[in-house]
Design an enzyme around this catalytic site. Structure first.
Site, PDB file in Angstrom:
ATOM      1  CE1 TYR A  67      -3.567  -2.522   0.360  1.00 51.48           C
ATOM      2  CE2 TYR A  67      -4.648  -0.622   1.334  1.00 51.48           C
ATOM      3  CZ  TYR A  67      -4.718  -1.884   0.779  1.00 51.48           C
ATOM      4  OH  TYR A  67      -5.937  -2.487   0.651  1.00 51.48           O
ATOM      5  CE  LYS A 108       1.430 -17.574  -3.925  1.00 52.82           C
ATOM      6  NZ  LYS A 108       0.520 -18.737  -4.015  1.00 52.82           N
ATOM      7  CG  ASP A 126      -2.397 -20.186  -2.549  1.00 53.56           C
ATOM      8  OD1 ASP A 126      -1.792 -20.201  -1.459  1.00 53.56           O
ATOM      9  OD2 ASP A 126      -1.995 -20.811  -3.551  1.00 53.56           O
ATOM     10  CG  ASP A 186      -8.082  -4.672   1.663  1.00 55.33           C
ATOM     11  OD1 ASP A 186      -9.004  -4.244   2.376  1.00 55.33           O
ATOM     12  OD2 ASP A 186      -8.053  -4.547   0.424  1.00 55.33           O
ATOM     13  CG  ASP A 237     -13.571  -7.028   2.590  1.00 53.52           C
ATOM     14  OD1 ASP A 237     -13.277  -6.348   3.594  1.00 53.52           O
ATOM     15  OD2 ASP A 237     -14.070  -6.539   1.556  1.00 53.52           O
TER      16      ASP A 237
HETATM   17  C1  IPM Z   1     -10.230  -1.343   4.336  1.00 55.66           C
HETATM   18  C2  IPM Z   1     -10.562  -0.669   3.037  1.00 55.66           C
HETATM   19  C3  IPM Z   1      -9.419   0.274   2.691  1.00 55.66           C
HETATM   20  C4  IPM Z   1      -8.166  -0.549   2.517  1.00 55.66           C
HETATM   21  C5  IPM Z   1      -9.684   1.173   1.471  1.00 55.66           C
HETATM   22  C6  IPM Z   1     -10.966   1.950   1.610  1.00 55.66           C
HETATM   23  C7  IPM Z   1      -8.539   2.084   1.192  1.00 55.66           C
HETATM   24  O1  IPM Z   1     -10.781  -1.611   2.051  1.00 55.66           O
HETATM   25  O2  IPM Z   1     -10.072  -0.633   5.349  1.00 55.66           O
HETATM   26  O3  IPM Z   1     -10.152  -2.572   4.349  1.00 55.66           O
HETATM   27  O4  IPM Z   1      -7.927  -1.102   1.452  1.00 55.66           O
HETATM   28  O5  IPM Z   1      -7.423  -0.662   3.480  1.00 55.66           O
HETATM   29 MG    MG Z   2     -10.834  -3.613   2.766  1.00 57.49          MG
END
Ligand code: IPM
Ligand code: MG
Length: 358
Positions: free
Chosen positions: A141, A192, A224, A248, A252
């Site tokens: 990032y 990885k 993976d 990230d 999710d």
């Molecule tokens: C998160 C979000 C952020 C990230 C975005 C909005 C920049 O997806 O906090 O997980 O990728 O970190």
């Molecule tokens: Mg995110």
């Protein structure tokens, strides 16, 4: 001394859910359970509209001075065509970097009342309690060089760099070991290492730290495989430690095991600062309609009580209140199912406040 909490509602539903979190804070303060000052500032698209930048200097200064920052969400379709440098997301990345918030905690817990909300079978997800520890202020990032350039032959070249220094790996790994120690004592580091040298360094560095934590069982997994195992058998995980980008993605995925991303809080910790925000985004499609789920924001307040204010009893109290409203059958649209009472953002906030009693 009075603590300072800095509020950054941000964009979209951020404004609406923050108002409900503030109700909880006001209740605590009104009962004399805690005493703090609250200030509010600008971040994201809202900040861009008013000041021309998604992270105005006064926001950084106030956030640094505060004991904790509470953030709603940033982003929205309205700002998607802007240059990368002034996109709302840059405000979020910028504040993470400015406060050096390197350790991001993203718990994924199934609320028994919502076990049917997951798209996975209840028997697979019931009882899961995973803590994703995501490195947040380095990695791909932020790595340099980066950017898009046009070559003499007319082709364009896009470049991002995955960079980690040993001390950056060590400091987040230390937090992860310590958290694992207070939980089930299992730490799975995800990388990885079979392809990326940088994450081979990650694996070696984490492995070298293991002797300091003999009570924690350390394992390693390729990303993976981890993505697969999270769906195949999520209960095998206790604490997952991983890089910024893998974290990230996996957080999710882990959140969806629980059925609703609208339920999950997060903490971003540095040495001096801490920021708490829901995992979900600004949901521009439902913003302003009063239907957003404020529970992740409210549970982020609970995390703040636990990790920054060191008032775990008040964190427990908020979490208990959330369980109570779910037991009462109250649901916002995102977690509603047949037989439950569908309510809006404000009513949900009020219900939590009403359930904060002992
Ligand atoms: C998160 C979000 C952020 C990230 C975005 C909005 C920049 O997806 O906090 O997980 O990728 O970190
Ligand atoms: Mg995110």
């Amino acid at each position: 001394m009075k603590k300072t909490i800095y509020l950054l509602p941000g964009d979209g539903i951020g404004q609406e859910i923050m108002a409900e979190a503030v109700k909880v804070l006001d209740w605590m303060q009104g009962r004399g359970l805690v005493s703090f000052e609250m200030h509010e500032g600008l971040i994201g698209g809202t900040a861009y509209d008013q000041t021309g930048t998604p992270l105005p200097e006064p926001t950084v200064t106030a956030a640094k001075a505060a004991d904790a920052v509470l953030l709603g969400a940033v982003g929205g379709t309205k700002w998607e065509s802007l240059d990368y440098a002034v996109r709302p997301e840059r405000g979020l990345l910028g504040i993470r970097k400015a406060l050096d918030l390197y350790c991001n905690l993203r718990p994924a817990q199934v609320f028994p009342q919502l076990a049917n909300a997951s798209t996975l079978k209840a028997e697979v997800v019931s009882g899961i309690d995973i803590m994703v520890v995501r490195e947040l202020s380095s990695g791909i990032y932020f790595g340099e060089p980066r950017g898009v350039e046009t070559l003499p032959d007319g082709r364009q070249k896009g470049l991002n760099s995955l960079v980690y220094y040993t001390d950056e790996i060590q400091r987040v790994a230390r937090r992860a070991f310590e958290i694992a120690r207070k939980r089930q004592k299992r730490l799975c580091s995800v990388d990885k290492a079979n392809v990326l040298e940088c994450t081979e360094l990650w694996r070696k560095t984490v492995t070298a730290m293991a002797p300091d934590y003999p009570d924690v069982a350390l394992s390693h997994m390729y990303v993976d495989n981890a993505a697969m195992q999270l769906i195949r058998n999520p209960r095998q995980f206790d604490v997952i430690l991983t890089t910024n980008m893998f974290g990230d993605i996996l957080s999710d995925e882990a959140s969806m095991l629980t059925g609703s991303i609208g339920m999950l809080p997060s903490a971003s910790l540095g040495e001096q600062s801490a920021l708490y925000e829901p995992i979900h985004g600004s949901a521009p499609d439902i913003a302003g309609q009063g239907v957003a789920n404020p529970l992740a924001m409210i549970l982020s307040v609970a995390m703040m009580f636990r990790y920054t204010l060191e008032l775990p009893a008040l964190a427990d109290r908020i979490e208990r209140a959330v369980h109570r409203v779910l037991d009462q059958g109250l649901r916002t649209a995102d977690i509603w199912e047949e037989g439950m009472t569908r309510i809006g953002t404000v009513a949900m906030g009020d219900a939590v406040v009403a359930a904060l009693h002992d």
